[in-house]
Structures are given as C-alpha cells and as structure tokens.
Write a protein that holds these residues in place. Structure first.
Motif, PDB file in Angstrom:
ATOM      1  N   GLY A  62       0.802  -1.221   0.000  1.00 19.51           N
ATOM      2  CA  GLY A  62       0.000   0.000   0.000  1.00 19.51           C
ATOM      3  C   GLY A  62       0.828   1.259   0.000  1.00 19.51           C
ATOM      4  O   GLY A  62       0.402   2.301   0.530  1.00 19.51           O
ATOM      5  N   LEU A  63       1.999   1.221  -0.636  1.00 23.19           N
ATOM      6  CA  LEU A  63       2.951   2.335  -0.559  1.00 23.19           C
ATOM      7  C   LEU A  63       2.505   3.493  -1.459  1.00 23.19           C
ATOM      8  O   LEU A  63       2.363   3.343  -2.670  1.00 23.19           O
ATOM      9  N   CYS A  64       2.306   4.647  -0.846  1.00 22.21           N
ATOM     10  CA  CYS A  64       1.921   5.852  -1.580  1.00 22.21           C
ATOM     11  C   CYS A  64       2.868   6.995  -1.213  1.00 22.21           C
ATOM     12  O   CYS A  64       3.316   7.108  -0.072  1.00 22.21           O
ATOM     13  N   LYS A  65       3.151   7.816  -2.204  1.00 20.33           N
ATOM     14  CA  LYS A  65       3.982   8.996  -1.987  1.00 20.33           C
ATOM     15  C   LYS A  65       3.367  10.159  -2.737  1.00 20.33           C
ATOM     16  O   LYS A  65       3.185  10.097  -3.959  1.00 20.33           O
ATOM     17  N   VAL A  79       1.653   0.993  -4.183  1.00 20.67           N
ATOM     18  CA  VAL A  79       2.658   0.057  -4.681  1.00 20.67           C
ATOM     19  C   VAL A  79       2.818  -1.123  -3.726  1.00 20.67           C
ATOM     20  O   VAL A  79       2.942  -0.946  -2.507  1.00 20.67           O
ATOM     21  N   GLU A  80       2.827  -2.322  -4.297  1.00 20.78           N
ATOM     22  CA  GLU A  80       3.165  -3.550  -3.571  1.00 20.78           C
ATOM     23  C   GLU A  80       4.502  -4.029  -4.130  1.00 20.78           C
ATOM     24  O   GLU A  80       4.626  -4.271  -5.330  1.00 20.78           O
ATOM     25  N   SER A  87       1.699   7.074   2.856  1.00 23.50           N
ATOM     26  CA  SER A  87       0.897   6.036   3.490  1.00 23.50           C
ATOM     27  C   SER A  87       1.439   4.675   3.069  1.00 23.50           C
ATOM     28  O   SER A  87       2.246   4.567   2.150  1.00 23.50           O
ATOM     29  N   GLY A  88       0.968   3.638   3.741  1.00 30.57           N
ATOM     30  CA  GLY A  88       1.480   2.302   3.491  1.00 30.57           C
ATOM     31  C   GLY A  88       2.644   1.993   4.409  1.00 30.57           C
ATOM     32  O   GLY A  88       2.992   2.790   5.291  1.00 30.57           O
ATOM     33  N   GLN A  89       3.240   0.832   4.228  1.00 31.06           N
ATOM     34  CA  GLN A  89       4.343   0.440   5.096  1.00 31.06           C
ATOM     35  C   GLN A  89       5.459  -0.227   4.310  1.00 31.06           C
ATOM     36  O   GLN A  89       5.240  -0.811   3.256  1.00 31.06           O
ATOM     37  N   VAL A  90       6.663  -0.098   4.844  1.00 28.89           N
ATOM     38  CA  VAL A  90       7.851  -0.697   4.245  1.00 28.89           C
ATOM     39  C   VAL A  90       8.585  -1.481   5.324  1.00 28.89           C
ATOM     40  O   VAL A  90       8.926  -0.922   6.373  1.00 28.89           O
ATOM     41  N   GLU A  91       8.804  -2.765   5.069  1.00 29.42           N
ATOM     42  CA  GLU A  91       9.591  -3.596   5.971  1.00 29.42           C
ATOM     43  C   GLU A  91      10.896  -3.961   5.286  1.00 29.42           C
ATOM     44  O   GLU A  91      10.889  -4.467   4.160  1.00 29.42           O
ATOM     45  N   ARG A 107       9.930  -2.688  10.349  1.00 34.12           N
ATOM     46  CA  ARG A 107       9.079  -1.689   9.699  1.00 34.12           C
ATOM     47  C   ARG A 107       9.767  -0.332   9.763  1.00 34.12           C
ATOM     48  O   ARG A 107       9.547   0.468  10.673  1.00 34.12           O
ATOM     49  N   ILE A 108      10.578  -0.041   8.752  1.00 34.16           N
ATOM     50  CA  ILE A 108      11.344   1.207   8.785  1.00 34.16           C
ATOM     51  C   ILE A 108      10.472   2.417   8.469  1.00 34.16           C
ATOM     52  O   ILE A 108      10.837   3.541   8.811  1.00 34.16           O
ATOM     53  N   SER A 109       9.314   2.191   7.819  1.00 35.38           N
ATOM     54  CA  SER A 109       8.433   3.325   7.518  1.00 35.38           C
ATOM     55  C   SER A 109       7.828   3.926   8.779  1.00 35.38           C
ATOM     56  O   SER A 109       7.322   5.049   8.754  1.00 35.38           O
TER      57      SER A 109
END
Length: 245
Positions: free
Chosen positions: A20-23, A39-40, A74-78, A83-85
C-alpha cells in the motif's frame, strides 16, 4: 544493532516487503501530485531486483522510499523484517548506517577528500577496522586502484561512480540500493560493475535493489519490477540472466 547473517534468522522471508505504498507531494499551488500509487513491492534474498520504466515513472522515488531516504505518505515498508516506515529520522538513520549501502546517481562523495579517504570514511564513523586487503582487490577489479590518493573532484564521472560503488561494497551491508549504477560507464566497465553487484547479491543474507534504464543491465537481474505513472505494471522473475550486461 544485530547484523543479519542469514535470511533464516528472520521471520519475514523477504529482504524487503512494501504494501500500500503511496507517496504524494504538495506543490505550492494546485492539487497534490501522486508519485507512487498503492505500490506492492517484494525483494528476495540472494537476488538483484531491477526497477525499470520510463523517465518520470517514479523509479528513484520508489528506491528512496524503500530505503527510508524519503518518508512515505501512506502504506508500510519492511526491510530485514523491520518496519522502517514507522521509524523516526534518528532510528532510520541508524538502521541505514548499520544495514544498507547506497550508490547514487550524484555519487555523494566528499569533494575535499581523496578516493582512499572517501572509502575509509564509513569505517571511521562506525569505529570499525578498514579492510585494506579486501578493498585493494575490489579496487583492482574495478580498475581504480591507481587512483587511491587522487582527490575525487579530479576523477571522471565514471571513475566517481566506481568509487561510490566500491564504498558501498567494502562496507558489506545487507542490502545495496543502486540508482543507475552503470549510467556513466562504457560497456566493459559496466560489465565489471554489474558482476560485482551480482556477486554481492548472490551471498546469503544479501540483496541488491537497482534502478536502471539499460536493457542489458536489466537482463542480469533476477526479478524485474516495471513501474509506470507511479504504479507497478508487472513484476516478473527473469528465468536465465545473460552472461554480460
């Protein structure tokens, strides 16, 4: 911070996973501009993952968000199962310093220093030993060993690019993020650079995430993620990487 020695040490089986990565960015006038849209993204261990697509598609933005160099909307990054986001600036900086390496288009070398001092700087900051023998062998393979005492401002763009790559490799991070690492290189030197990245990525507990415009470089990647207008169009494994770039 504990170093990742083997992917089996992680409950998360992937080097990187984003969902669910949004910028978005907000210009002074007008509506917010979406750079990345839901983005996945997944990057495997022991692999080079290439991010491809037309100019302006969001490739570098995705790379920087995955590496926590830019905040996500929004979304998350591992990364490495963490989870660095959700980390603050100080914590994410410590995480990058301990686990990640970078090769930027702008090289990000310290202009007042020689090649050798630029390479030693990360070890000085970490208060760790400079692996001199290993560094000299790598510089020889990259064709820049004779430039050790040269100020980096006197180098060509291609030479600076190889110094930046050497700095990332010598530090032996878990993951290297590379933005057009062969952009300023001829084909022979580009081959050498991609060979070094492929050898790094092939080790247990290591991975490379790379933005490239080059079809030849893309053919060396294990997985290709095709980005267009901030969205992933396809994500395919490359069955048989070719021998050269």
């Amino acid at each position: 911070m504990k170093r990742i020695a083997n992917p089996s040490d992680l409950s998360e089986p992937f080097a990187i996973h984003a969902s669910g990565l949004c910028k978005q960015v907000s210009p002074r006038k007008g509506e917010a501009l979406t750079l990345l849209d839901n983005v996945e993204f997944t990057a495997s261990w022991r692999a080079m993952t290439g991010i491809i697509g037309p100019s302006g598609s969001g490739k570098s933005t995705l790379l920087y968000c995955l590496a926590s160099l830019e905040p996500v909307s929004s979304g998350q990054v591992e990364v490495l199962g963490r989870r660095i986001s959700a980390m603050g600036p100080a914590a994410s900086a410590r995480f990058r310093r301990a686990h990640l390496g970078f090769v930027f288009q702008s090289y990000n070398l310290v202009p007042s220093m020689s090649v050798e001092d630029n390479l030693k700087l990360p070890f000085i900051l970490r208060k760790t030993r400079w692996p001199e023998d290993q560094a000299f062998k790598l510089l020889g393979r990259l064709g820049i060993r004779g430039l050790l005492k040269t100020n980096v401002t006197l180098l060509s763009g291609g030479e600076q690019q190889r110094v930046a790559l050497a700095r990332a490799l010598i530090s032996d991070p878990d993951i290297i993020f590379a933005d057009e690492p062969t952009g300023a290189l001829d084909q022979e030197t580009g081959n050498a650079v991609v060979n070094e990245l492929a050898a790094f990525a092939g080790r247990p507990g290591h991975a490379v995430i790379m933005v490239t415009h080059s079809p030849e470089v893309a053919s060396r990647c294990n997985t290709l993620v095709h980005l267009c207008d901030g969205r992933i169009v396809t994500a395919d494994k490359v069955p048989v990487p070719k021998a050269g770039i």
